[in-house]
Enzyme design. Structure first.
Site, PDB file in Angstrom:
ATOM      1  N   ASN A 107      -6.347 -13.763 -12.401  1.00  0.00           N
ATOM      2  CA  ASN A 107      -5.716 -12.595 -11.806  1.00  0.00           C
ATOM      3  C   ASN A 107      -6.379 -11.371 -12.428  1.00  0.00           C
ATOM      4  O   ASN A 107      -6.411 -11.253 -13.648  1.00  0.00           O
ATOM      5  CB  ASN A 107      -4.213 -12.599 -12.117  1.00  0.00           C
ATOM      6  CG  ASN A 107      -3.549 -11.275 -11.788  1.00  0.00           C
ATOM      7  OD1 ASN A 107      -3.999 -10.553 -10.889  1.00  0.00           O
ATOM      8  ND2 ASN A 107      -2.496 -10.947 -12.512  1.00  0.00           N
ATOM      9  N   GLY A 108      -6.904 -10.474 -11.610  1.00  0.00           N
ATOM     10  CA  GLY A 108      -7.523  -9.260 -12.142  1.00  0.00           C
ATOM     11  C   GLY A 108      -8.914  -9.067 -11.583  1.00  0.00           C
ATOM     12  O   GLY A 108      -9.258  -9.630 -10.530  1.00  0.00           O
ATOM     13  N   ARG A 128       3.322 -11.699  -5.105  1.00  0.00           N
ATOM     14  CA  ARG A 128       2.244 -11.014  -5.819  1.00  0.00           C
ATOM     15  C   ARG A 128       0.920 -11.020  -5.045  1.00  0.00           C
ATOM     16  O   ARG A 128      -0.029 -10.316  -5.402  1.00  0.00           O
ATOM     17  CB  ARG A 128       2.015 -11.675  -7.177  1.00  0.00           C
ATOM     18  CG  ARG A 128       3.208 -11.622  -8.082  1.00  0.00           C
ATOM     19  CD  ARG A 128       2.896 -12.288  -9.385  1.00  0.00           C
ATOM     20  NE  ARG A 128       1.859 -11.592 -10.094  1.00  0.00           N
ATOM     21  CZ  ARG A 128       2.050 -10.584 -10.933  1.00  0.00           C
ATOM     22  NH1 ARG A 128       3.269 -10.166 -11.152  1.00  0.00           N
ATOM     23  NH2 ARG A 128       1.049 -10.010 -11.535  1.00  0.00           N
ATOM     24  N   GLU A 169       4.594   0.843   5.498  1.00  0.00           N
ATOM     25  CA  GLU A 169       4.247  -0.458   4.906  1.00  0.00           C
ATOM     26  C   GLU A 169       4.850  -1.627   5.662  1.00  0.00           C
ATOM     27  O   GLU A 169       4.273  -2.703   5.687  1.00  0.00           O
ATOM     28  CB  GLU A 169       4.571  -0.506   3.406  1.00  0.00           C
ATOM     29  CG  GLU A 169       6.018  -0.567   3.020  1.00  0.00           C
ATOM     30  CD  GLU A 169       6.198  -0.755   1.497  1.00  0.00           C
ATOM     31  OE1 GLU A 169       7.240  -0.345   0.987  1.00  0.00           O
ATOM     32  OE2 GLU A 169       5.314  -1.319   0.827  1.00  0.00           O
ATOM     33  N   HIS A 182       5.071  25.877   8.336  1.00  0.00           N
ATOM     34  CA  HIS A 182       3.756  26.176   7.741  1.00  0.00           C
ATOM     35  C   HIS A 182       2.692  25.205   8.243  1.00  0.00           C
ATOM     36  O   HIS A 182       1.618  25.111   7.667  1.00  0.00           O
ATOM     37  CB  HIS A 182       3.854  26.138   6.214  1.00  0.00           C
ATOM     38  CG  HIS A 182       4.834  27.128   5.676  1.00  0.00           C
ATOM     39  ND1 HIS A 182       4.569  28.480   5.625  1.00  0.00           N
ATOM     40  CD2 HIS A 182       6.103  26.980   5.232  1.00  0.00           C
ATOM     41  CE1 HIS A 182       5.625  29.120   5.147  1.00  0.00           C
ATOM     42  NE2 HIS A 182       6.574  28.221   4.907  1.00  0.00           N
ATOM     43  N   GLU A 208      10.124   8.660   1.134  1.00  0.00           N
ATOM     44  CA  GLU A 208      10.369   7.224   0.954  1.00  0.00           C
ATOM     45  C   GLU A 208      10.635   6.555   2.313  1.00  0.00           C
ATOM     46  O   GLU A 208      10.143   5.452   2.584  1.00  0.00           O
ATOM     47  CB  GLU A 208      11.560   7.025   0.002  1.00  0.00           C
ATOM     48  CG  GLU A 208      12.143   5.617  -0.058  1.00  0.00           C
ATOM     49  CD  GLU A 208      11.187   4.558  -0.603  1.00  0.00           C
ATOM     50  OE1 GLU A 208      10.052   4.884  -0.989  1.00  0.00           O
ATOM     51  OE2 GLU A 208      11.577   3.376  -0.601  1.00  0.00           O
ATOM     52  N   TRP A 245      -4.357 -12.288  -4.052  1.00  0.00           N
ATOM     53  CA  TRP A 245      -4.532 -11.031  -3.327  1.00  0.00           C
ATOM     54  C   TRP A 245      -5.995 -10.680  -3.503  1.00  0.00           C
ATOM     55  O   TRP A 245      -6.447 -10.396  -4.614  1.00  0.00           O
ATOM     56  CB  TRP A 245      -3.629  -9.943  -3.917  1.00  0.00           C
ATOM     57  CG  TRP A 245      -3.642  -8.672  -3.121  1.00  0.00           C
ATOM     58  CD1 TRP A 245      -2.900  -8.378  -2.015  1.00  0.00           C
ATOM     59  CD2 TRP A 245      -4.441  -7.508  -3.385  1.00  0.00           C
ATOM     60  NE1 TRP A 245      -3.188  -7.116  -1.570  1.00  0.00           N
ATOM     61  CE2 TRP A 245      -4.133  -6.553  -2.386  1.00  0.00           C
ATOM     62  CE3 TRP A 245      -5.387  -7.178  -4.349  1.00  0.00           C
ATOM     63  CZ2 TRP A 245      -4.725  -5.305  -2.339  1.00  0.00           C
ATOM     64  CZ3 TRP A 245      -5.992  -5.926  -4.293  1.00  0.00           C
ATOM     65  CH2 TRP A 245      -5.646  -5.001  -3.296  1.00  0.00           C
ATOM     66  N   LYS A 292       3.067  -7.202  -4.261  1.00  0.00           N
ATOM     67  CA  LYS A 292       4.207  -6.573  -4.943  1.00  0.00           C
ATOM     68  C   LYS A 292       3.774  -5.795  -6.192  1.00  0.00           C
ATOM     69  O   LYS A 292       4.168  -4.652  -6.371  1.00  0.00           O
ATOM     70  CB  LYS A 292       5.207  -7.663  -5.318  1.00  0.00           C
ATOM     71  CG  LYS A 292       6.444  -7.163  -6.016  1.00  0.00           C
ATOM     72  CD  LYS A 292       7.346  -6.460  -5.045  1.00  0.00           C
ATOM     73  CE  LYS A 292       8.608  -5.952  -5.711  1.00  0.00           C
ATOM     74  NZ  LYS A 292       9.223  -4.904  -4.864  1.00  0.00           N
ATOM     75  N   LYS A 306       8.345   3.488   3.789  1.00  0.00           N
ATOM     76  CA  LYS A 306       8.908   2.202   4.214  1.00  0.00           C
ATOM     77  C   LYS A 306       8.403   1.840   5.617  1.00  0.00           C
ATOM     78  O   LYS A 306       8.089   0.694   5.899  1.00  0.00           O
ATOM     79  CB  LYS A 306      10.440   2.250   4.216  1.00  0.00           C
ATOM     80  CG  LYS A 306      11.070   2.140   2.852  1.00  0.00           C
ATOM     81  CD  LYS A 306      10.954   0.733   2.294  1.00  0.00           C
ATOM     82  CE  LYS A 306      11.038   0.687   0.786  1.00  0.00           C
ATOM     83  NZ  LYS A 306       9.889   1.231   0.069  1.00  0.00           N
ATOM     84  N   CYS A 338      -2.615 -11.201  -8.325  1.00  0.00           N
ATOM     85  CA  CYS A 338      -2.399 -12.581  -7.908  1.00  0.00           C
ATOM     86  C   CYS A 338      -1.258 -13.162  -8.724  1.00  0.00           C
ATOM     87  O   CYS A 338      -0.850 -12.600  -9.733  1.00  0.00           O
ATOM     88  CB  CYS A 338      -3.662 -13.390  -8.142  1.00  0.00           C
ATOM     89  SG  CYS A 338      -5.114 -12.617  -7.422  1.00  0.00           S
TER      90      CYS A 338
HETATM   91  O1  M6R Z   1       6.176  -2.080  -9.809  1.00  0.00           O
HETATM   92  P1  M6R Z   1       6.086  -0.595  -9.552  1.00  0.00           P
HETATM   93  O2  M6R Z   1       7.432   0.038  -9.433  1.00  0.00           O
HETATM   94  O3  M6R Z   1       5.240   0.108 -10.568  1.00  0.00           O
HETATM   95  O4  M6R Z   1       5.367  -0.450  -8.159  1.00  0.00           O
HETATM   96  C1  M6R Z   1       4.999   0.811  -7.680  1.00  0.00           C
HETATM   97  C2  M6R Z   1       4.585   0.758  -6.230  1.00  0.00           C
HETATM   98  O5  M6R Z   1       3.466  -0.077  -6.074  1.00  0.00           O
HETATM   99  C3  M6R Z   1       5.712   0.256  -5.330  1.00  0.00           C
HETATM  100  O6  M6R Z   1       6.860   1.034  -5.454  1.00  0.00           O
HETATM  101  C4  M6R Z   1       5.251   0.272  -3.848  1.00  0.00           C
HETATM  102  O7  M6R Z   1       5.034   1.583  -3.436  1.00  0.00           O
HETATM  103  C5  M6R Z   1       6.287  -0.425  -2.964  1.00  0.00           C
HETATM  104  N1  M6R Z   1       5.666  -1.485  -2.227  1.00  0.00           N
HETATM  105  C6  M6R Z   1       6.927   0.459  -1.964  1.00  0.00           C
HETATM  106  O8  M6R Z   1       7.913  -0.207  -1.234  1.00  0.00           O
END
Ligand code: M6R
Length: 618
Positions: free
Chosen positions: A103-104, A27, A494, A510, A487, A76, A613, A491, A2
């Site tokens: 937060n947590g 966040r 998500e 395989h 990657e 969140w 995030k 993308k 959060c």
């Molecule tokens: O803040 P961080 O780099 O540790 O975050 C790691 C992942 O949570 C972050 O890269 C996540 O996979 C992204 N949303 C991908 O776009």
């Protein structure tokens, strides 16, 4: 995960809180709320499910008085659905004079809740956080000293938390506590701030203090006091935020993600700045925490990270092994931490994280340190927990990344990984000075190449829009192209909520080739044709294998590749570069592709569903 903001001072508290929440909304964005104490001493709270705009509408309908103290939260959800009732702040005590944001996760909330229920406490929400609000309010009734009551309760909480509290009977103070979740203080002139990160207050002050583990902050307009949970005074270390509020604003772009993709030439250039000498030397002064002997003694590197950051590690592995000949293993932080891994004092842990607050990565590095390993962080956020807990830090200088989907942080992390590889290669004398000079020279060309890619993204944009109805997209790559394939798939998952997978092209036959049917879109990262070792012919063969089975191929290839066009429906060309460094370029069309496809589906590219995030819970 959060976002938390607190303020005490002469400004319009509501404006400070809402401005901070707007910049922290990345966040978490399931619900938002604020509490203020009006000058007459009345505590007022507004909270609403959904994004921050819902809260603003609520405040427009039910205005709040002018105030000089307040707290705000963007959520969140963990415990309890994202409803108005579960939104923070939560009120504590029979007369609801205390307001709390959290937060947590409070892991022992069940037993604490039972204890309160047994004495007749009524709960207004399903959250773990409300339990802390009631406990602190009750403890204050007993002790009559709010900071002491606060400390007594936070010591009893297990898990991860940043907690902020205000109380009607103490209208000049915000209390905060931190364990395993981020908290930063912003120092003003006759005013002070609290935030989950500096974005909460950077518009007002650049002077900041990162709050340490198990510390309590007593924040007033004219003073900041920090104590440990046990009451020992803490001498704070101030730092200056090196970016300003404009860096964390959209600046006319349609989304933060679009802006951050465009920021990449600068992010790569700033990460390289001052670190490569014309003589081929690599200067990573931040690594001074590791002596020359430490570097010589390394017998293995384990890179730990999550999500996109883990793909940066996968790319770095190729470079570190090639240039330094040190074996590298890449581990997802959460898998590494809980499988009794073999770590010795000669293992170097490289922890990569944009936020520096990813709990899985923090837990992995803490574990490794306990085993005697040295930890080097690659981190984008000043004052972050990971940076403070590591033996040394290479900062990526991507600037604030706000969109949930990581873009410029990734290219900056890959760049930092290459710098580390060259640094270790030099330190272990595995690369000649002439070769180092050549590689350094090639790396310094990358920002200009990135600019060129960004100026030529029309085809990627068009294809992304056209594929809005795709049900599944596959990505293939070999060598450094393999992590980029993964990657590209992440993308799409998500941002566009469609099935996407990244495969090593050699692995196709395989198993995964069974997925190919007529019209299946497959995006292939094609290595350089100029590089004899780059497996270009093998990838061309892989393309032929899938095309023979009906795949619709989009290739990302290097300019001058005179073969690939014969084998693909579309080719997106990127500039010629050192083939090791190509991932910095080939990933960009995939970012744009996901952005356009998501936009064409009418989705929110900056705040995709179910995500946040910074993942600050395990
Ligand atoms: O803040 P961080 O780099 O540790 O975050 C790691 C992942 O949570 C972050 O890269 C996540 O996979 C992204 N949303 C991908 O776009």
């Amino acid at each position: 995960m959060c976002g938390i903001v607190g303020y005490v001072g002469p400004k319009s508290t509501l404006d400070v809180l809402l401005g901070g929440l707007r910049r922290l909304e990345y966040r978490g964005y399931d619900s938002a709320g604020v509490s203020i104490i009006a000058p007459g001493g009345q505590l007022e709270t507004r909270k609403k499910a959904g994004k921050l705009d819902n809260l603003i509408a609520e405040i427009t309908n039910h205005p709040l008085p002018i105030a000089n103290i307040g707290i705000g939260h963007t959520r969140w959800a963990t415990h309890g659905a994202p409803t108005d009732g579960n939104a923070h702040p939560h009120l504590g005590g029979p007369t609801s004079k205390l307001s709390l944001i959290h937060n947590g996760i409070i892991e022992n909330f069940g037993e604490l809740k039972a204890e309160l229920a047994a004495i007749g406490t009524k709960f207004a929400s399903e959250t773990d956080s409300e339990v802390a609000a009631h406990l602190i309010a009750r403890e204050f009734e007993t002790t009559g000293d709010l900071p002491i009551a606060f400390a007594n309760v936070v010591k009893r909480l297990h898990g991860a938390f940043t907690i902020l509290v205000i109380h009607e009977d103490q209208p000049d103070v915000v209390l905060a506590a931190r364990r395993n979740a981020p908290l930063v203080i912003g120092l003003g002139d006759g005013e002070n701030f609290l935030g989950s990160d500096v974005a909460a207050f950077v518009e007002h002050t650049k002077r900041a203090i990162a709050v340490g583990q198990d510390e309590i902050v007593i924040l007033r307009a004219g003073s900041v006091e920090i104590r440990t949970f046990d009451g020992t005074p803490v001498t704070p270390v101030e730092f200056t935020v090196d970016w300003d509020a404009s860096a964390a604003s959209k600046g006319g772009w349609s989304s933060f993600m679009a802006k951050e993709i465009a920021d990449q030439p600068q992010a790569v250039a700033d990460t390289l700045m001052g670190r490569l000498g014309s003589d081929g030397s690599v200067r990573l002064s931040e690594i001074d925490g590791l002596s020359a002997q430490d570097i010589k003694d390394i017998d293995r590197i384990i890179m730990v990270a999550c999500g996109t950051a883990s793909y940066a590690c996968d790319v770095a592995k190729y470079a570190i092994e090639k240039y330094s000949r040190i074996p590298v293993q890449v581990e997802l932080s959460h898998e590494f931490r809980y499988r009794d891994p073999i770590v010795t004092k000669n293992t170097l842990i490289v922890a990569v994280s944009q936020s520096g607050e990813t709990m899985d990565t923090l837990m992995a590095t803490r574990y490794a340190k306990e085993q005697g390993a040295k930890v080097l962080a690659i981190c984008n956020t000043q004052g972050a927990t990971l940076a403070r807990e590591s033996d040394a830090v290479i900062y990526t200088h991507a600037g604030p990344e706000v969109a949930v989907a990581s873009t410029k942080a990734l290219t900056a992390q890959i760049t930092a990984g290459f710098l580390l590889a060259l640094f270790l290669g030099a330190g272990r004398e595995k690369v000649s000075t002439t070769e180092l000079r050549r590689l350094g020279h090639e790396l310094l060309k990358m920002p200009a190449h990135v600019t060129e890619v960004i100026e030529n993204l029309d085809l990627a944009r068009k294809l992304g829009k056209e594929m809005a109805n795709a049900k599944s997209v596959l990505f293939l790559g070999r060598n450094v192209g393999f992590p980029i394939a993964m990657e590209g798939a992440l993308k799409l998952k998500e941002l566009a909520y469609i099935h996407a997978e990244g495969f090593a092209a050699g692995e196709l036959k395989h198993g995964p080739i069974a997925l190919i049917e007529e019209g299946q879109p497959v995006i292939v990262i094609v290595p350089s044709q100029r590089d004899e070792d780059s497996l270009h012919p093998k990838v061309i063969s892989n393309i032929q294998e899938i095309r023979a089975r009906g795949a619709k191929v989009i290739a990302i290839a290097e300019e001058g590749d005179n073969q690939v066009a014969d084998y693909a429906e579309h080719v997106i060309f990127v500039p010629q570069s050192e083939s090791m460094f190509a991932p910095i370029l080939t990933v960009i069309p995939l970012q744009i592709f996901a952005l356009e496809l998501s936009t064409a589906k009418g989705l929110d590219v900056d705040q995709p569903r179910n995500l946040a995030k910074s993942v600050t819970v395990e």
